[in-house]
Design a protein around this motif. Structure first.
Motif, PDB file in Angstrom:
ATOM      1  N   MET A   1      13.908  -3.784 -13.782  1.00  0.00           N
ATOM      2  CA  MET A   1      13.778  -4.335 -12.430  1.00  0.00           C
ATOM      3  C   MET A   1      14.789  -3.706 -11.477  1.00  0.00           C
ATOM      4  N   GLY A   2      15.915  -3.220 -12.009  1.00  0.00           N
ATOM      5  CA  GLY A   2      16.842  -2.463 -11.169  1.00  0.00           C
ATOM      6  C   GLY A   2      16.176  -1.193 -10.670  1.00  0.00           C
ATOM      7  N   TRP A   3      15.442  -0.538 -11.552  1.00  0.00           N
ATOM      8  CA  TRP A   3      14.700   0.686 -11.212  1.00  0.00           C
ATOM      9  C   TRP A   3      13.621   0.378 -10.178  1.00  0.00           C
ATOM     10  N   PHE A   4      12.834  -0.656 -10.447  1.00  0.00           N
ATOM     11  CA  PHE A   4      11.778  -1.035  -9.508  1.00  0.00           C
ATOM     12  C   PHE A   4      12.348  -1.350  -8.131  1.00  0.00           C
ATOM     13  N   THR A   5      13.462  -2.066  -8.099  1.00  0.00           N
ATOM     14  CA  THR A   5      14.055  -2.476  -6.820  1.00  0.00           C
ATOM     15  C   THR A   5      14.434  -1.275  -5.970  1.00  0.00           C
TER      16      THR A   5
ATOM     17  N   ILE B   1       0.833  -1.200   0.000  1.00  0.00           N
ATOM     18  CA  ILE B   1       0.000   0.000   0.000  1.00  0.00           C
ATOM     19  C   ILE B   1       0.869   1.251   0.000  1.00  0.00           C
ATOM     20  N   ASN B   2       1.908   1.235   0.818  1.00  0.00           N
ATOM     21  CA  ASN B   2       2.804   2.388   0.897  1.00  0.00           C
ATOM     22  C   ASN B   2       3.507   2.626  -0.439  1.00  0.00           C
ATOM     23  N   TYR B   3       3.932   1.547  -1.097  1.00  0.00           N
ATOM     24  CA  TYR B   3       4.620   1.681  -2.385  1.00  0.00           C
ATOM     25  C   TYR B   3       3.678   2.234  -3.447  1.00  0.00           C
ATOM     26  N   LEU B   4       2.446   1.771  -3.450  1.00  0.00           N
ATOM     27  CA  LEU B   4       1.469   2.276  -4.415  1.00  0.00           C
ATOM     28  C   LEU B   4       1.201   3.767  -4.198  1.00  0.00           C
ATOM     29  N   ARG B   5       1.225   4.190  -2.934  1.00  0.00           N
ATOM     30  CA  ARG B   5       0.982   5.604  -2.617  1.00  0.00           C
ATOM     31  C   ARG B   5       2.107   6.507  -3.120  1.00  0.00           C
ATOM     32  N   THR B   6       3.328   5.978  -3.178  1.00  0.00           N
ATOM     33  CA  THR B   6       4.463   6.812  -3.601  1.00  0.00           C
ATOM     34  C   THR B   6       4.393   7.172  -5.088  1.00  0.00           C
ATOM     35  N   LYS B   7       3.736   6.313  -5.867  1.00  0.00           N
ATOM     36  CA  LYS B   7       3.634   6.483  -7.324  1.00  0.00           C
ATOM     37  C   LYS B   7       5.010   6.431  -8.014  1.00  0.00           C
ATOM     38  N   ASN B   8       6.025   5.955  -7.289  1.00  0.00           N
ATOM     39  CA  ASN B   8       7.359   5.844  -7.880  1.00  0.00           C
ATOM     40  C   ASN B   8       7.458   4.727  -8.910  1.00  0.00           C
ATOM     41  N   TYR B   9       6.447   3.869  -8.937  1.00  0.00           N
ATOM     42  CA  TYR B   9       6.428   2.771  -9.893  1.00  0.00           C
ATOM     43  C   TYR B   9       5.942   3.223 -11.269  1.00  0.00           C
ATOM     44  N   ILE B  10       5.343   4.398 -11.346  1.00  0.00           N
ATOM     45  CA  ILE B  10       4.743   4.843 -12.606  1.00  0.00           C
ATOM     46  C   ILE B  10       5.766   4.994 -13.733  1.00  0.00           C
ATOM     47  N   PRO B  11       6.909   5.679 -13.517  1.00  0.00           N
ATOM     48  CA  PRO B  11       7.880   5.815 -14.624  1.00  0.00           C
ATOM     49  C   PRO B  11       8.384   4.481 -15.174  1.00  0.00           C
ATOM     50  N   PRO B  12       8.914   3.558 -14.324  1.00  0.00           N
ATOM     51  CA  PRO B  12       9.394   2.301 -14.902  1.00  0.00           C
ATOM     52  C   PRO B  12       8.279   1.452 -15.509  1.00  0.00           C
ATOM     53  N   PHE B  13       7.087   1.486 -14.887  1.00  0.00           N
ATOM     54  CA  PHE B  13       5.983   0.696 -15.430  1.00  0.00           C
ATOM     55  C   PHE B  13       5.514   1.271 -16.765  1.00  0.00           C
ATOM     56  N   SER B  14       5.499   2.597 -16.890  1.00  0.00           N
ATOM     57  CA  SER B  14       5.102   3.233 -18.150  1.00  0.00           C
ATOM     58  C   SER B  14       6.080   2.886 -19.259  1.00  0.00           C
ATOM     59  N   ILE B  15       7.374   2.903 -18.926  1.00  0.00           N
ATOM     60  CA  ILE B  15       8.397   2.543 -19.915  1.00  0.00           C
ATOM     61  C   ILE B  15       8.249   1.080 -20.324  1.00  0.00           C
ATOM     62  N   PHE B  16       7.930   0.235 -19.358  1.00  0.00           N
ATOM     63  CA  PHE B  16       7.722  -1.186 -19.656  1.00  0.00           C
ATOM     64  C   PHE B  16       6.585  -1.364 -20.657  1.00  0.00           C
TER      65      PHE B  16
END
Length: 236
Positions: free
Chosen positions: A55-59, A10-25
Motif C-alpha cells: 500500500m506504500g507503493w500504491f500510495t 481513469i487517469n490512474y488506470l491509464r498510467t498502468k503504474n498499478y500493475i507492478p504492485p498489483f502483480s506482486i500482490f
C-alpha cells in the motif's frame, strides 16, 4: 468531488503504474496459499504485513499519477488543493479496502485453511488488513511530492518508515521501558499482537476493537498532519 474522483481513477488506470504492485500482490497471495492447510490468523497476519508494504507503493503511484503541469490544471478545475488530495486519499483507501477483502476471501474460496473460518476470523482478518493498509497510506503520504520535492527521497522515505514500523513492532518490549514512547510510533505492533491469538477463537475481546480503533485514529491524525503541513507550506 464525484467528477474529480472519476477523473483521478481513469487517469490512474491509464498510467498502468498499478500493475507492478498489483502483480506482486496476486503472486504473493497465490504462492502463500499454494501449500495447504494453513493456520487462519497467522496467515492473515502474514498477508497483512505484505499489504502494508504494497500500500506504500500504491500510495506513491496514486499521488504521483499526474505530472506537475497536469496536476496544476486539475487543481484549478477542482475545488482547490485540499479537494484534490482528498480525492487521492479516497482512491488509496478504496484500493486498500478491495485488496483487504481479496486477502481475506481468497484463501477461503480455495480451502487453504486447516478449518473453516468463523465470522470472528473474518472480522479479525479484515480489520488487520484494512487497518494496516490505511496506516501505510497515512505514513506514505507524508513522503509524497506534496511535502518532499526530491523523488528519490520519496521512495527512500516511504521504504524507511515502513521498515521502521515493522522493526518497532519487534522491539516493543525495549520501547516500553520509556513510558509513553510507544504511543508516538506507528501502532503496527497492535495488529500483530491481536493476530497472534489462537485459531480457536470464541469471541473478540473489546480490547481488540479499541486497539484496531487506535490504528485508524493514529492514521487519521497523520492524514490531518499531512493537510496541516501542506496548508502551512503554502503560506510560506
Amino acid at each position: 468531488m464525484k467528477n474529480l474522483l472519476r477523473y483521478q481513477c481513469i487517469n490512474y488506470l491509464r498510467t498502468k503504474n498499478y500493475i507492478p504492485p498489483f502483480s506482486i500482490f496476486i503472486l504473493f497471495i497465490v504462492v502463500n496459499y499454494t501449500f495447504v492447510p494453513n493456520p487462519i490468523l497467522d496467515s492473515y497476519s502474514f498477508t497483512s504485513i505484505m499489504l502494508f508494504f504494497l500500500m506504500g507503493w500504491f500510495t506513491i503511484t496514486v499521488f504521483h499519477a499526474e505530472d506537475e503541469g497536469q496536476k496544476v490544471i486539475t487543481i484549478l478545475h477542482s475545488k482547490g488543493q485540499s479537494a484534490y488530495n482528498r480525492a487521492l486519499f479516497t482512491i488509496c483507501i478504496a484500493i486498500g479496502f478491495c485488496l483487504s477483502t481479496v486477502s481475506v476471501i481468497y484463501p477461503i474460496l480455495i480451502g487453504a485453511f486447516s478449518e473453516q473460518p468463523s465470522v470472528l476470523h473474518l472480522i479479525m482478518g479484515f480489520l488487520s488488513h484494512f487497518s494496516l493498509a490505511v496506516l501505510a497510506i497515512a505514513l506514505s503520504a507524508i513522503f509524497t511530492r506534496e511535502l518532499v520535492k526530491n523523488r528519490q527521497n520519496t521512495w527512500w522515505g516511504v521504504l524507511s518508515i515502513l521498515i521502521l514500523s515493522v522493526a518497532i513492532a519487534t522491539l516493543k518490549s525495549v520501547i516500553l521501558q520509556v513510558k509513553g514512547l510507544i504511543w508516538l510510533f506507528p501502532p503496527l505492533h497492535l495488529a500483530l499482537e491481536m493476530m497472534s491469538s489462537d485459531d480457536n477463537l470464541k469471541n473478540i475481546s473489546y480490547i481488540f476493537y479499541w486497539q484496531f480503533a487506535w490504528i485508524f485514529i493514529y492514521s487519521l491524525l497523520l492524514i490531518g498532519l499531512f493537510f496541516f503541513t501542506l496548508k502551512h507550506k503554502r503560506k510560506l
